[in-house]
Design a protein around this motif. Structure first.
Motif, PDB file in Angstrom:
ATOM      1  N   TRP A 192       0.814  -1.219   0.000  1.00 61.42           N
ATOM      2  CA  TRP A 192       0.000   0.000   0.000  1.00 61.42           C
ATOM      3  C   TRP A 192       0.852   1.277   0.000  1.00 61.42           C
ATOM      4  O   TRP A 192       0.430   2.295  -0.531  1.00 61.42           O
ATOM      5  CB  TRP A 192      -0.903   0.034   1.229  1.00 61.42           C
ATOM      6  CG  TRP A 192      -2.164  -0.738   1.144  1.00 61.42           C
ATOM      7  CD1 TRP A 192      -3.423  -0.263   0.889  1.00 61.42           C
ATOM      8  CD2 TRP A 192      -2.325  -2.154   1.332  1.00 61.42           C
ATOM      9  NE1 TRP A 192      -4.351  -1.282   0.917  1.00 61.42           N
ATOM     10  CE2 TRP A 192      -3.710  -2.463   1.182  1.00 61.42           C
ATOM     11  CE3 TRP A 192      -1.456  -3.203   1.622  1.00 61.42           C
ATOM     12  CZ2 TRP A 192      -4.214  -3.739   1.309  1.00 61.42           C
ATOM     13  CZ3 TRP A 192      -1.949  -4.486   1.742  1.00 61.42           C
ATOM     14  CH2 TRP A 192      -3.307  -4.742   1.586  1.00 61.42           C
ATOM     15  N   LYS A 193       2.060   1.199   0.577  1.00 63.19           N
ATOM     16  CA  LYS A 193       2.803   2.433   0.847  1.00 63.19           C
ATOM     17  C   LYS A 193       4.233   2.471   0.319  1.00 63.19           C
ATOM     18  O   LYS A 193       4.910   3.487   0.467  1.00 63.19           O
ATOM     19  CB  LYS A 193       2.874   2.649   2.377  1.00 63.19           C
ATOM     20  CG  LYS A 193       1.525   2.678   3.088  1.00 63.19           C
ATOM     21  CD  LYS A 193       0.656   3.853   2.654  1.00 63.19           C
ATOM     22  CE  LYS A 193      -0.639   3.897   3.487  1.00 63.19           C
ATOM     23  NZ  LYS A 193      -1.552   4.965   3.047  1.00 63.19           N
ATOM     24  N   HIS A 194       4.697   1.406  -0.304  1.00 61.85           N
ATOM     25  CA  HIS A 194       6.130   1.292  -0.575  1.00 61.85           C
ATOM     26  C   HIS A 194       6.403   0.681  -1.937  1.00 61.85           C
ATOM     27  O   HIS A 194       5.609  -0.116  -2.452  1.00 61.85           O
ATOM     28  CB  HIS A 194       6.763   0.413   0.508  1.00 61.85           C
ATOM     29  CG  HIS A 194       8.160  -0.026   0.211  1.00 61.85           C
ATOM     30  ND1 HIS A 194       9.229   0.840   0.209  1.00 61.85           N
ATOM     31  CD2 HIS A 194       8.672  -1.254  -0.080  1.00 61.85           C
ATOM     32  CE1 HIS A 194      10.336   0.178  -0.060  1.00 61.85           C
ATOM     33  NE2 HIS A 194      10.030  -1.092  -0.251  1.00 61.85           N
ATOM     34  N   PHE A 228       3.566   1.424   8.811  1.00 62.68           N
ATOM     35  CA  PHE A 228       2.622   1.977   7.844  1.00 62.68           C
ATOM     36  C   PHE A 228       1.244   1.340   7.994  1.00 62.68           C
ATOM     37  O   PHE A 228       1.113   0.222   8.488  1.00 62.68           O
ATOM     38  CB  PHE A 228       3.133   1.747   6.413  1.00 62.68           C
ATOM     39  CG  PHE A 228       4.479   2.353   6.142  1.00 62.68           C
ATOM     40  CD1 PHE A 228       4.598   3.690   5.829  1.00 62.68           C
ATOM     41  CD2 PHE A 228       5.624   1.574   6.225  1.00 62.68           C
ATOM     42  CE1 PHE A 228       5.840   4.262   5.599  1.00 62.68           C
ATOM     43  CE2 PHE A 228       6.874   2.128   5.992  1.00 62.68           C
ATOM     44  CZ  PHE A 228       6.985   3.474   5.676  1.00 62.68           C
ATOM     45  N   THR A 231       3.556  12.820  -1.358  1.00 61.79           N
ATOM     46  CA  THR A 231       3.199  11.851  -0.314  1.00 61.79           C
ATOM     47  C   THR A 231       4.424  11.169   0.289  1.00 61.79           C
ATOM     48  O   THR A 231       4.344  10.579   1.369  1.00 61.79           O
ATOM     49  CB  THR A 231       2.270  10.766  -0.874  1.00 61.79           C
ATOM     50  OG1 THR A 231       2.902  10.143  -2.007  1.00 61.79           O
ATOM     51  CG2 THR A 231       0.938  11.362  -1.294  1.00 61.79           C
ATOM     52  N   GLU A 235       4.620   6.362   0.248  1.00 68.20           N
ATOM     53  CA  GLU A 235       5.227   7.066   1.380  1.00 68.20           C
ATOM     54  C   GLU A 235       6.699   6.701   1.566  1.00 68.20           C
ATOM     55  O   GLU A 235       7.477   7.502   2.068  1.00 68.20           O
ATOM     56  CB  GLU A 235       4.457   6.768   2.669  1.00 68.20           C
ATOM     57  CG  GLU A 235       3.025   7.281   2.647  1.00 68.20           C
ATOM     58  CD  GLU A 235       2.307   7.054   3.962  1.00 68.20           C
ATOM     59  OE1 GLU A 235       2.959   6.621   4.947  1.00 68.20           O
ATOM     60  OE2 GLU A 235       1.085   7.294   4.022  1.00 68.20           O
TER      61      GLU A 235
END
Length: 310
Positions: free
Chosen positions: A9-11, A82, A141, A90
């Protein structure tokens, strides 16, 4: 769904040949990079990853192995850092190329142009180098960037990227480095505009042993690099890889790292398999040696030696 990984989701992890990986240890690339960081996590490949149990994926076998051994996996560390409330880049790990001056034990051409030259001396020059597309823009972001290699400080591509960040005060920067390239005054000034700056220094032995297993490195250069980091009040940690060619030097390395008063992370090399400590003819000898130390992941190392390798 159980066993999710927040990395999906974030990396993302992008490196030579425009290859996109869900993280640094995923076994194979899942997509190709076109220079647009905003699109990566919204690709169909990432959408599929978010729909499955991470520990069932072949690319996540090392995390599954670690969790089965009772040690905290990278997946679990991602989940601590996260959330999965929404898709937004992010944390970016990026290796612009494989340019490197060392031929470290356990490394290979994907991460070292020097290894490529050594293994394929008669190949054309272009054969030795990998690269990625130029970055079009840096998403707002992003909160953390880790520069991978090769050796990221050997070229200026990291500097070009840093100058594209709209608000450096909100972004943390880290470098995976071999510590053989002193920072220029211009780079130091630029880095000091960021939220914080951290150097992950790869050291696999003390003095001559490190020079042997990380061929091309000079111990005095590493000490000089450490002095520059300290003088400029940047933070630092040490990362070591344990394998057949350096296990006997862990006590000496432990004493050195203790003088730095920094965090120390140690992982077990499992590829190439020929350097895995599980292949040693007398594993009890390694166990007895490790028991006399206080290295990171000590119990995990011993458990690894008492079981079949992944």
């Amino acid at each position: 769904m159980t066993n999710t990984c927040a990395a999906f989701w974030k990396h993302t992890n992008i490196r030579g040949g425009n290859n996109i990986y869900p993280c640094c240890r995923f076994k194979h690339p899942i997509a190709k990079f076109n220079g647009n960081l905003n699109e990566v996590l919204h690709s169909k490949e990432y959408q599929k990853l978010r729909e499955v149990d991470a520990l069932t994926l072949s690319g996540c076998s090392k995390c599954a192995y670690e969790e089965s051994m009772g040690t905290k996996s990278l997946r679990q560390k991602f989940n601590d850092a996260f959330d999965t409330d929404g898709v937004a880049l992010e944390f970016l790990e990026i290796g612009f190329d494989n340019i490197c001056n060392l031929t470290c034990d356990g490394c290979y051409p994907e991460f070292s142009s020097s290894w490529s030259k050594k293994l394929y001396p008669n190949a054309p020059k272009s054969h030795h180098y990998t690269s990625i597309e130029e970055i079009q823009s840096v998403p707002d972001t992003i909160k953390k960037v880790v520069f991978l290699g090769g050796e990221p400080l050997m070229t200026s591509r990291h500097e070009k990227f840093l100058r594209m960040v709209s608000d450096p005060s909100k972004v943390s920067i880290s470098y995976n480095t071999n510590g053989t390239h002193i920072l220029s005054k211009a780079i130091i000034r630029l880095l000091k505009t960021f939220k914080d700056v951290h150097f992950i220094l790869s050291i696999d032995g003390y003095k001559e042993l490190n020079e042997k297993v990380r061929s091309g490195s000079k111990w005095d250069d590493i000490l000089g690099f450490i002095d520059v980091i300290k003088d400029n009040h940047f933070s630092m940690s040490v990362n070591s890889v344990l394998h057949l060619n350096n296990w006997f030097g862990m006590a000496d390395l432990e004493r050195f790292v203790s003088t730095l008063n920094v965090e120390w992370d140690l992982t077990i090399l499992t590829y190439p398999k020929k350097l895995n400590i599980n292949n040693y003819s007398n594993k009890q000898k390694i166990i007895d040696s490790i028991k006399l130390t206080n290295i990171p992941n000590k119990n995990y190392v011993i458990k690894h030696l008492l079981t079949d390798s992944i």
